[in-house]
Design an enzyme around this catalytic site. Sequence first.
Site, PDB file in Angstrom:
ATOM      1  N   HIS A   2       3.066   6.370  -0.156  1.00 18.05           N
ATOM      2  CA  HIS A   2       2.821   4.944  -0.344  1.00 18.05           C
ATOM      3  C   HIS A   2       2.110   4.746  -1.674  1.00 18.05           C
ATOM      4  CE1 HIS A   2       0.477   1.089   0.791  1.00 18.05           C
ATOM      5  NE2 HIS A   2       1.668   0.767   0.322  1.00 18.05           N
ATOM      6  N   ASN A   5       0.736  -0.974  -6.373  1.00 17.59           N
ATOM      7  CA  ASN A   5       1.199  -1.741  -7.533  1.00 17.59           C
ATOM      8  C   ASN A   5       0.068  -2.062  -8.506  1.00 17.59           C
ATOM      9  OD1 ASN A   5       4.003  -2.051  -7.141  1.00 17.59           O
ATOM     10  ND2 ASN A   5       3.628  -3.542  -5.522  1.00 17.59           N
ATOM     11  N   ASN A  53      -4.548  -0.971   3.184  1.00 17.91           N
ATOM     12  CA  ASN A  53      -4.070  -2.252   3.711  1.00 17.91           C
ATOM     13  C   ASN A  53      -4.743  -2.616   5.028  1.00 17.91           C
ATOM     14  OD1 ASN A  53      -2.421  -2.728   1.552  1.00 17.91           O
ATOM     15  ND2 ASN A  53      -0.527  -2.123   2.584  1.00 17.91           N
TER      16      ASN A  53
END
Length: 254
Positions: A2, A5, A53
């Site tokens: 993962h 960005n 997250n």
Amino acid sequence: MHFFNPPQIMALVEVIKGDYTSEETLRRVMELAKALGKTPVLVKKDFRGFIVNRILGALFNKVFWDVHLGRAKKEEIDAAAKYSARLPMGLFELADYIGLDVLAEIMRILSDAYGDRLKYCPIIDELIAQGNLGRKTGRGFYDWSAGRPNIPKELAKEYDASEFLVVAVNEAAWIVMDEVAETKDVDTAMKLGAGWPKGPLELADELGIEEVVSKLELLFSERGEEIYKPCPVLKDYVKRGWVGKETGRGFYVY
């Protein structure tokens, strides 16, 4: 793997071990991440949100409900995040950067996975319905037509940053309890993936874990919301006297 960005800039890669991932495959993927110039952190189980997250999702959930229920204004929260907690940007500012449509999907997934602790807040639904998706459309929580929003520093005193910091610590403790990641990897992930000056578990040891639990219990008693219910790991550490730097042991040994 993962990536974060923008991947050409962000150093972090979360490497998630699945139920059938062999140790050899895991070793090769970790080496690949390093060969790409990244810092891999191991996510030992495929739990929703992985590390970054999941913790950010808890923070968004907390502050979204605060604004939705009229407890605070977004500018006050963002000022506290930037100028009191020293985070790279405000949480509503970050939401606009991510994109509210993308964030809504993440928040629904986390709500489905973790129930009332991360109960979905509908605050962004109206903005999405209006086509205001954040920075990419020029408007979201903020108006981006003139560039990055100005968040007055003096508003920081209007909101207690420790409220969302203890929520971050609590969710990080749940990640450790769920055996999703090791303490050091949780902190590394938040520093590299979210730009935090210190990881949430480092912060817990500095604040004093007993103080974190006390703050969470106070908020839970006042509001009755599951997000404030202390993780059993935190309460166990307090019971053992492992409350952080002051006692020589908390999430880390000093």
